[in-house]
Design a protein around this motif. Structure first.
Motif, PDB file in Angstrom:
ATOM      1  N   SER A 177       1.325  27.179  64.888  1.00 22.47           N
ATOM      2  CA  SER A 177       1.642  27.522  66.270  1.00 22.47           C
ATOM      3  C   SER A 177       1.339  26.346  67.203  1.00 22.47           C
ATOM      4  O   SER A 177       0.628  25.413  66.837  1.00 22.47           O
ATOM      5  N   GLU A 178       1.873  26.413  68.411  1.00 22.05           N
ATOM      6  CA  GLU A 178       1.731  25.302  69.350  1.00 22.05           C
ATOM      7  C   GLU A 178       0.274  25.026  69.710  1.00 22.05           C
ATOM      8  O   GLU A 178      -0.154  23.876  69.781  1.00 22.05           O
ATOM      9  N   VAL A 179      -0.511  26.075  69.939  1.00 19.14           N
ATOM     10  CA  VAL A 179      -1.913  25.856  70.290  1.00 19.14           C
ATOM     11  C   VAL A 179      -2.688  25.309  69.099  1.00 19.14           C
ATOM     12  O   VAL A 179      -3.587  24.471  69.251  1.00 19.14           O
ATOM     13  N   ASP A 180      -2.318  25.742  67.887  1.00 19.80           N
ATOM     14  CA  ASP A 180      -3.003  25.230  66.699  1.00 19.80           C
ATOM     15  C   ASP A 180      -2.656  23.768  66.427  1.00 19.80           C
ATOM     16  O   ASP A 180      -3.438  23.044  65.803  1.00 19.80           O
ATOM     17  N   MET A 181      -1.504  23.333  66.908  1.00 16.31           N
ATOM     18  CA  MET A 181      -1.175  21.910  66.808  1.00 16.31           C
ATOM     19  C   MET A 181      -2.210  21.068  67.558  1.00 16.31           C
ATOM     20  O   MET A 181      -2.610  19.990  67.096  1.00 16.31           O
ATOM     21  N   LEU A 182      -2.633  21.576  68.731  1.00 13.72           N
ATOM     22  CA  LEU A 182      -3.649  20.862  69.506  1.00 13.72           C
ATOM     23  C   LEU A 182      -4.970  20.805  68.742  1.00 13.72           C
ATOM     24  O   LEU A 182      -5.673  19.786  68.766  1.00 13.72           O
TER      25      LEU A 182
END
Length: 271
Positions: free
Chosen positions: A254-259
């Protein structure tokens, strides 16, 4: 024990008449007692801490005024400073600069909003980004979650929910009245069948990004911890798959997990 200064309660519905009455009372109290309270606070800060004390006192007032402005001017700011898919101004617990920073990250600032942001950067570099407040009260634009970061040999434990394509760091939402430790223990027990050792909880950080599967401007915020555990990892409930991923698998999350992947890579914890 992990303690965080945060209250997870949604606003209760208020009778409009009560809202108007309380507003009028607050204005009267501010007009009558405000000047007296300010003078007393100013000189008390001066006598106790000198110029430093005055600076600290005025900064607190400035932040409060900023929060008030975020509520009073929310409709104007949402019209002039941000565009479609925005994160809205108006959270009573948040400053204008914090909301501005969230929209800067989303790329939803208008030309006027970008000009204001650049002006603030001249005064204080990266002002709006550094002002993002991750401890504000919950709203319908912030999905608040907890995450358990477990890394073994440079690989991180990830799960995939039934019917979803992306992998996510295991965790979940708090229930009313739960603290971080209790909620994370419950979520991991329910979804992976193991017991988090609460005494070993180690705060990693708070990460925020556009929420997958939600309309633009809705953010997901993950308060992340590392911890040891007891038991045998076994997917349960709605968990369809449990995997171990490397940094090269970043595109699968997910996008937040990319961070979070980027953060762990910088810390040389993720291969």
């Amino acid at each position: 024990m992990i303690k965080k200064k945060r209250v997870y309660k949604a606003d209760k519905k208020v009778n409009p008449f009560i809202g108007v009455l309380l507003f009028l009372i607050s204005i009267v109290l501010l007009a009558v007692t405000g000047p007296l309270g300010f003078l007393y606070g100013f000189f008390r800060s001066l006598f106790r801490k000198g110029f430093k004390g005055i600076g600290e006192y005025l900064l607190k007032i400035a932040i409060s005024v900023d929060q008030l402005g975020n509520v009073m001017m929310q409709h104007l700011l949402n019209t002039l400073w941000v565009k479609k898919g925005r994160y809205n101004f108006g959270n009573r617990d948040e400053t204008i600069s914090s909301a501005l920073g969230r929209n800067k990250k989303l790329g939803t600032l208008t030309g006027f909003g970008n000009w204001i942001d650049k002006l603030l950067d001249v005064i204080d570099p990266n002002h709006s980004l550094n002002s993002i407040d991750y401890y504000i009260e919950p709203s319908d634009q912030i999905i608040d979650k907890l995450a358990w970061i477990h890394i073994v040999d440079g690989r991180i434990l990830m799960t995939r929910t039934e019917g979803r394509g992306n992998y996510n760091i295991p965790g979940g939402k708090r229930e009313p009245g739960e603290g971080d430790a209790k909620a994370l223990f419950r979520e991991i027990k329910e979804k992976l069948g193991v017991d988090i050792e609460i005494s070993s909880l180690y705060f990693i950080g708070i990460f925020e990004a556009q929420a997958d599967g939600h309309k633009p401007g809705v953010l997901v915020q993950k308060t992340s911890y590392a911890a040891s555990y007891k038991g045998e990892l076994q997917p349960a409930m709605e968990i369809a798959e449990m995997v171990w991923l490397n940094y090269k698998d970043r595109h699968m999350v997910s996008e937040v997990d990319m961070l979070i992947f980027d953060f762990l890579r910088e810390k040389r914890q993720l291969e």
